[in-house]
Enzyme design. Structure first.
Site, PDB file in Angstrom:
ATOM      1  N   VAL A 273       0.869  -1.177   0.000  1.00 16.70           N
ATOM      2  CA  VAL A 273       0.000   0.000   0.000  1.00 16.70           C
ATOM      3  C   VAL A 273       0.913   1.237   0.000  1.00 16.70           C
ATOM      4  CG1 VAL A 273      -2.151   0.928   0.940  1.00 16.70           C
ATOM      5  CG2 VAL A 273      -1.465  -1.375   1.549  1.00 16.70           C
ATOM      6  N   ALA A 274       2.005   1.134  -0.763  1.00 20.17           N
ATOM      7  CA  ALA A 274       2.981   2.222  -0.887  1.00 20.17           C
ATOM      8  C   ALA A 274       3.384   2.728   0.502  1.00 20.17           C
ATOM      9  CB  ALA A 274       2.427   3.319  -1.788  1.00 20.17           C
ATOM     10  N   CYS A 275       3.398   4.050   0.689  1.00 22.21           N
ATOM     11  CA  CYS A 275       3.920   4.620   1.946  1.00 22.21           C
ATOM     12  C   CYS A 275       3.116   4.203   3.165  1.00 22.21           C
ATOM     13  CB  CYS A 275       3.945   6.137   1.862  1.00 22.21           C
ATOM     14  SG  CYS A 275       5.225   6.736   0.768  1.00 22.21           S
ATOM     15  N   SER A 276       1.899   3.691   2.973  1.00 24.08           N
ATOM     16  CA  SER A 276       1.093   3.283   4.126  1.00 24.08           C
ATOM     17  C   SER A 276       1.112   1.778   4.341  1.00 24.08           C
ATOM     18  CB  SER A 276      -0.340   3.794   3.962  1.00 24.08           C
ATOM     19  OG  SER A 276      -0.363   5.185   4.183  1.00 24.08           O
TER      20      SER A 276
ATOM     21  N   SER B 183       7.084   3.404   3.620  1.00 24.38           N
ATOM     22  CA  SER B 183       6.230   2.947   4.730  1.00 24.38           C
ATOM     23  C   SER B 183       6.990   2.837   6.046  1.00 24.38           C
ATOM     24  CB  SER B 183       5.612   1.600   4.384  1.00 24.38           C
ATOM     25  OG  SER B 183       6.577   0.583   4.414  1.00 24.38           O
TER      26      SER B 183
END
Ligand code: COA
Length: 386
Positions: free
Chosen positions: A166-169, A345
């Site tokens: 979820v990419a950076c998250s 992340s």
């Protein structure tokens, strides 16, 4: 748009907590000065090679980068990378890692395992008592077999493992997923590992973004409260949100070979509209934190510490101000992006790992990530123990 939330279960036996965290930091460091020197040497070479075309207006001269701009616009001063030499070579400007055989531990698994081992040691947990490994990161080294399963095997943990992006998250989405498994009784102890080798997807020749990312790995151990060490962090509630945006995008993928003429084009690496991201994400994150705090009955101004996503110091200042109701001190909202850069992340987890020991029993805090998708994840925590 997808919105999801969950909160702590009243039954203490299936209440999820964070027992420990781990961090692996590569030893190589690239300072802004080194980065800009190499970038500007590349610009000079390119402009000299294209002097004729520039002269007749066929192509535009590349512009140099500057240390002053990078620090002022982002707050980043340096970043760690797995191997700096080729990245700083103006003739290469990309990482060069030895291709490992299938019988060797892969690079991404190796740094993930290092972070996991630290978390397991901190919790005093035997690997065989871990039921699941989630590899939650922005870029996987390969599609399959899952990085998480390789990490599971290297650690000697039991149960199941899978990758999620979820990419950076990724890490905060991983924490909620792990907490849900614990609540549902599907697992007692879950490792959420985020090996972020961002140097592979960063376009080191792009002036707008060449300074942004750094490499690192983090691990978070989410467990049932009744098996956690005396000192741990209650998960008071989590909230996830996604809203589609093209403002941070990477078109790399297996279907690239279906249109070979654009393989290797700039959009097959990280590209962003940084100013739009800044403007759109700040209010989205602040509103989500405030509404979730209200739902959980937490006064946001009483949060002792915010461990925010580490992309931009200015974004964090604005978000912290809206949440706390005043300009946050470094103590209230610690910065790690100055020395780590944006580690996708892993950023908010590094902040949590490094800046929590001084908090007292009963103190509350918030881990919050935001980035590509858009994706936003918030984890409200309360310290238990010394
Ligand atoms: N060196 C010198 N000048 C540069 C430069 C560099 N490396 N890169 C861009 N500039 C120039 C631009 O050309 C522009 O010049 P102009 O005003 O003459 O047109 C000016 O600096 C401003 O550029 P801009 O891209 O608007 O900068 P910014 O202030 O928005 O800062 C970011 C750029 C990326 C640091 C910032 O937008 C940001 O951090 N946004 C949030 C990103 C984020 O959170 N992303 C999630 C990632 S996972």
């Amino acid at each position: 748009m997808v919105s999801q939330s969950s909160s702590a279960n009243a039954d203490t036996h299936i209440r999820p907590v964070i027992s420990a965290t781990g961090l692996y930091t590569p030893t190589d460091v690239i300072t802004n000065e080194e980065l800009v020197e190499s970038f500007n040497a590349f610009v000079e070479r390119e402009n000299a090679a294209n002097a004729g075309a520039i002269e007749v207006g066929e192509t535009e001269a590349l512009q140099p980068s500057s240390v002053g701009f990078i620090e002022k616009a982002s707050g980043i001063k340096a970043r760690h990378v797995v191997d700096k030499e080729a990245i700083l070579d103006p003739a290469i400007m990309a990482p060069r890692y030895r291709e490992r055989g299938n019988d060797e531990l892969s690079l991404m698994a190796e740094i993930g395992v290092a972070a996991c081992r630290e978390a397991l040691a901190m919790a005093g947990r035997d690997p065989e008592d871990v039921d699941a490994v989630l590899c939650a990161a922005s870029n996987m080294q390969r599609p399959y077999p899952a990085m998480a399963i390789e990490i599971q095997q290297a650690l000697g943990t039991d149960g199941f493992a899978f990758d999620m992006n979820v990419a950076c998250s990724s890490a905060t989405f991983g924490i909620q997923t792990a907490a849900d498994y614990v609540r549902a009784g599907h697992a007692r102890s879950v490792l959420v590992v985020s090996p972020e080798i961002t140097s592979g997807h960063l376009n080191w020749r792009d002036r707008d973004s060449h300074f942004i990312f750094g490499d690192v790995a983090t691990a978070v151990l989410v467990e049932r409260a009744d098996m956690a060490p005396a000192e741990h962090w209650d998960i008071l509630g989590t909230r996830l949100k996604t809203v589609f945006s093209n403002n941070i995008r990477n078109n790399f993928g297996f279907l690239n070979r279906a249109h070979p003429e654009t393989v290797g084009a700039a959009d097959k690496l990280f590209v962003q509209e940084g100013r739009k991201v800044f403007k759109e994400v700040v209010p989205m994150v602040a509103e989500m934190i405030l509404s979730e705090a209200e739902r959980l009955g937490i006064d946001p101004t009483s949060l002792r510490r915010l461990w925010l996503h580490q992309a931009n110091a200015g974004m964090n200042r604005l978000i912290a101000q809206r949440v706390l109701g005043h300009e946050a001190s470094e103590d209230e909202s610690p910065t790690v992006l100055d020395s780590y850069g944006n580690t996708s992340s892993a950023g908010s987890i590094i902040a949590f790992h490094r800046h929590r020991a001084d908090l007292a029993h009963g103190d509350t805090g918030l881990v919050c990530s935001f980035g590509a998708g858009y994706s936003v994840g918030a984890v409200f925590l309360r310290k238990v123990g010394a």
